[in-house]
Design an enzyme around this catalytic site. Sequence first.
Site, PDB file in Angstrom:
ATOM      1  N   HIS A 240      16.413  44.584  76.349  1.00  0.00           N
ATOM      2  CA  HIS A 240      15.798  44.488  75.035  1.00  0.00           C
ATOM      3  C   HIS A 240      16.448  43.384  74.219  1.00  0.00           C
ATOM      4  CE1 HIS A 240      19.374  46.935  74.285  1.00  0.00           C
ATOM      5  NE2 HIS A 240      19.278  46.633  73.001  1.00  0.00           N
ATOM      6  N   PHE A 241      15.665  42.821  73.323  1.00  0.00           N
ATOM      7  CA  PHE A 241      16.132  41.915  72.290  1.00  0.00           C
ATOM      8  C   PHE A 241      15.927  42.611  70.948  1.00  0.00           C
ATOM      9  CE2 PHE A 241      14.848  39.375  75.861  1.00  0.00           C
ATOM     10  CZ  PHE A 241      15.732  38.314  75.917  1.00  0.00           C
TER      11      PHE A 241
END
Length: 444
Positions: A240-241
């Site tokens: 994830h970012f």
Amino acid sequence: MLKIKRVPTVVSNYQKDEAADESVGCGRNCLGACCINGARLPLYACKKLEKSGAGEKLVISHETREPPVAFLESLVLGEWEDRFQRGLFRYDVTACETKVIPGKYGFVAQLNEGRHLKKRPTEFRIDKVLQSFDGNKFNFTKVGQEELLFQFEAGEDGEVQFFPCMPVDAENSPSVVAINVSPIEYGHVLLIPRVLDCLPQRIDHKSLLLALHMAAEAANPYFRLGYNSLGAFATINHLHFQAYYLAMPFPLEKAPSKKMVTTVNCVKISEVLNYPVRSLLFEGGKSMQDLSDTVSDACVFLQNNNIPFNILISDSGRQIFVMPQCYAEKQALGEVSPEVLETQVNPAVWEISGHMVLKRKEDYEGASEENAWRLLAEASLSEERFKEVNDLIFEAIGCNKQEKELEEPTVHQQNHSGSVNQKSNRTHGGPITNGTASECLVRQ
């Protein structure tokens, strides 16, 4: 001033009417196989970015006509506000006190006493950058579908497309944008590439390019994306970012830099100067693909060699900062000063960028540029180690340092929808006090 635009076609992702039988599934309306059948979400397919004819500077172009929906204002901030009104967050981040710390750099301090008590706990080793995905531990297939905002992808036909209610294709894992239920700023979201593929937290070429497309699609330099590797204070081992909107420049973005090399694809790599965490800045390239691939190659080298790092995607995807760090290692070895440890602050991408999320009132009230510098400096590689890592990165990406030391340092003065030194038009979150010419903000 950025204004939220709401469009009636953007529907809630909690499709109760799609599940007539309440006994089906686990009862949490999650993303797992038990509940995914019949799930629907808005889908935003952005335009793939074109190559720059200049060769030296990445050109991000957008269609002159209006997109079908305002990406940042409606889908990101508008849908985030909808979830806020529905009470899905663990605390009210807009009530957190925030102030600009007086001094040259304009570090920002936020008092967030509830976050470390209410955020999801870390469930993996902190001494290994690469670890296998473990479905028994918390991951994003276990979130409720009401936490999801929309699906996001780079389209194939060169046009922006928006579908307000698109089935979630479990056979072709979608990338999704979700709220961070333990936010550090208004609009704090997560970009989760190919969520159903259950990718561990490690950089790959396709996922980083997707993050750059999201930064470019927002078309606003105050919307940044960040990434924390394992060992650099990622708290979930599911790729994830993070992203959020904050209408002011970060201290890291304002720091001067000095060019070290230029790759064959015209990506310029510079060293950030006069900043507490030694960092690299990547910019330019003949295309966004060139810029993304160069950064990905560097990050793959770092993670394959167990070097923790953080990434800040800045200036609508035109600039990418890579920050190798060693705070967790030093902490395990007992090498971090007791005064810094007592703050309980883990310097991840947002802290390193200049937004200090503090957990104790005494640290907030006594916040100073000296204290911020001291804390961040604990995360930095030594000068000798930083040079050694840089040399190995350049070798890994097929680049040598023949242009080293040829340029004077560059001071970044990006045009953030105006002057970099303009006073912020802060419209969300708690009040910023001690407002100087630099008002900034964020963290995981």
